[in-house]
Design a protein around this motif. Structure first.
Motif, short mmCIF file in Angstrom:
data_model
loop_
_atom_site.label_atom_id
_atom_site.label_comp_id
_atom_site.label_asym_id
_atom_site.label_seq_id
_atom_site.Cartn_x
_atom_site.Cartn_y
_atom_site.Cartn_z
N GLN A 39 -0.24 3.06 -3.16
CA GLN A 39 -1.23 4.10 -2.87
C GLN A 39 -0.58 5.42 -2.47
O GLN A 39 -1.08 6.49 -2.82
CB GLN A 39 -2.15 3.61 -1.75
CG GLN A 39 -3.32 4.54 -1.50
CD GLN A 39 -4.41 3.85 -0.68
OE1 GLN A 39 -4.40 2.63 -0.52
NE2 GLN A 39 -5.34 4.63 -0.19
N MET A 90 0.82 -1.21 0.00
CA MET A 90 0.00 0.00 0.00
C MET A 90 0.87 1.27 0.00
O MET A 90 0.54 2.26 -0.66
CB MET A 90 -0.90 0.00 1.24
CG MET A 90 -1.68 1.30 1.41
SD MET A 90 -2.62 1.30 2.96
CE MET A 90 -3.93 0.15 2.50
N ALA A 139 -3.35 10.81 -1.13
CA ALA A 139 -4.44 9.84 -1.03
C ALA A 139 -4.97 9.78 0.39
O ALA A 139 -4.26 10.13 1.34
CB ALA A 139 -3.94 8.46 -1.45
N GLN A 149 -6.60 7.41 3.34
CA GLN A 149 -6.80 6.03 3.78
C GLN A 149 -7.26 6.04 5.22
O GLN A 149 -6.56 6.52 6.11
CB GLN A 149 -5.48 5.26 3.64
CG GLN A 149 -5.56 3.81 4.08
CD GLN A 149 -6.38 2.95 3.13
OE1 GLN A 149 -6.40 3.21 1.94
NE2 GLN A 149 -7.07 1.96 3.67
#
Lengths: 342, 342
Positions: B190, B186, B309, B311
């Motif tokens: 990401q 990730m 991003a 999360q």
């Protein structure tokens, strides 16, 4: 008949504190300066704690001295032969001539010293590397403000005494730490510290901290770090929020043979740095030579006015340099340690 | 019939890692807002590592939670009753409402949140305290420059992921450290880290350092510190000259019950700080609230463009907060940990 010179070599690497056996006095022919070089007759040689690190083979900020190599260090001397334009016989220069009576070195990079302006020993102490270290670290990383409290150890040494006197002139409360009642007396009387604590009088960091807390009723804003060890352990919990720690040395730890120091863990340093929002800055003075002019401009007049006192501890004779250096590492000197070589 | 609310209190101080027994779920009447207060129905509550420190009675940068007191923390919720001018029922606000379903608090100091502009959870994570901590520490103390290398641990957490993404956008090489292969995947996919190392895969700091050295062929210029422990021990020798370490946390050490950490001594930290001329700055984000506007101005557009991003790791139900918090402290969460309370 070939004239000879003397120098001191690193005979073996010390384990812990250096001993006389780690040094060797050598006699060899006086060299002839090559093209672009000058031959210097050394008058005074500096002794400084950083030299201890050069004797090890562990990673440091400068290359280590090889075994059998000449001990390194800064000196001031007179040009007695020149093969370099612009450098005349009879002129005085400062440079890294090592522990030696003579040296043939490239003229480029040598700083000229005028004995008519200030005594040449000043270029090794109060106006040289140690004094500059104190001033630069205090101004650049200590960010002193009037009314704050500063603590510095080795308060009568050439770094600590500069730090204390400059801070005092800026309106800070200055608290020194030194080894022995005589040095503490000198710190207060000669270097103007508001108080000075004798670290020999405390057998633990906690005990030292108790009295340091009394000497610093408003906490500590700047801890100028040149010793490490017990003093650091005593100081850390007393640091104020947003305190600053310029870090230029850790002499208390230089002679340690093992890394583990049960008295102070990495976690404790980290916790204090976080909880008290400390700013810790390690620095090596050789990265700041471009500021030397600013330093002379600021501190020269303070020496002239007496606001900055000069204290030198001069040992006679190159052959006595190892003993003087060993003494320096345990705080046996009083003032800037140097050796009169001529 | 009196309506009731729920809250979680500190039942006892943890020894080492917290356990469910350290928390107690309580039911009590919903309070009435006094003059100048609003009653808030909490929607989301934040879980953050700093809360662990508040559970102890040791000195920290904030007051400790008393035993039997309500667990503290930031939350976002809706005003359901108002006794304060300018704060209307139906508006959303962020504040320190604690681990609770409801809170009556002074309206002064509450930040309004507009659910039409951004999801309200953002105010607890990417645009809230953790994201702000990452951005402020990086910009203020990390002093990032294009071409440099940055390392940050907890790379998929709300602080580490912000640090990595902002640094990446400024042209730095970013190397993350995270717990487990999924988080590492990730971090790279990401959050755009160039590489990510799984610290579970290394049983010693030396082993981690070997691979970290390969991931950072030009050394490390910035180590954004939020974990301490093994990662710090691995990183320190790899720091470049003039490296910077912004220090905002040390989660690896929060659950330690003894101070001694044989793996890393105070002396070692000091030696690296000196030899590598490191700049180490501890900081507490609450001292920088005046920079929050700058942060939103800088990072808001990056969220909109996808350069940053989002999360989130959301646990349902206040009663599950203790388990989620315990999991957070051992790295069991993925992204910003919060609890959906309503």
């Amino acid at each position: 008949m070939t004239e000879t010179m003397k120098q001191i070599a690193l005979a073996s690497r010390p384990k812990g504190a250096p001993t006389p056996e780690n040094f060797r006095l050598e006699e060899l022919p006086i060299p002839t300066p090559a093209e672009g070089e000058v031959l210097v007759r050394v008058h005074y040689m500096s002794l400084d704690p950083y030299m201890r690190g050069r004797m090890d083979d562990s990673k440091s900020y400068a290359a280590n001295i090889p075994v059998d190599g000449k001990m390194e260090g800064g000196s001031v001397g007179e040009i007695i032969a020149s093969n370099a334009e612009g450098y005349a016989v009879g002129e005085f220069v400062m440079g890294g001539f090592g522990w030696a009576t003579h040296a043939a070195v490239p003229a480029v990079g040598l700083a000229k010293v005028d004995p008519k302006v200030t005594p040449i020993t000043y270029s090794l102490g109060v106006l040289g590397m140690p004094g500059f270290t104190g001033w630069l670290g205090l101004m650049e990383f200590g960010k002193p403000k009037a009314g704050e409290t500063l603590v510095v150890a080795a308060a009568t040494g050439p770094v600590g005494s500069m730090v204390g006197q400059v801070a005092k002139s800026l309106g800070l409360r200055t608290v020194g730490i030194a080894g022995g009642p005589e040095k503490c007396k000198m710190a207060v009387e000669q270097f103007g510290f508001d108080e000075c604590l004798d670290h020999h009088a405390y057998d633990s960091a906690d005990a030292l901290r108790d009295d340091l807390g009394k000497a610093c009723p408003d906490g500590i804003d700047i801890y100028f770090e040149n010793v490490g060890g017990k003093v650091l352990e005593a100081v850390l919990p007393l640091m104020n929020l947003f305190g600053r720690i310029p870090l230029c040395g850790m002499i208390a730890w230089y002679n340690e043979t093992k890394e583990v120091d049960a008295g102070l863990t990495g976690q404790q340093i980290w916790r204090h740095a976080l909880v008290q929002s400390l700013s810790i800055n390690g620095f090596i003075i050789s990265n700041y030579w471009d500021r030397m002019g600013d330093f002379h401009k600021a501190v020269g007049p303070m020496i002239a006015s007496g606001a900055v006192a000069v204290q030198e501890d001069i040992t006679e004779g190159l052959e006595n340099a190892p003993d003087a250096f060993i003494k320096l590492l345990t705080g046996g000197n009083t003032g800037k340690a140097m050796v009169k070589v001529i």
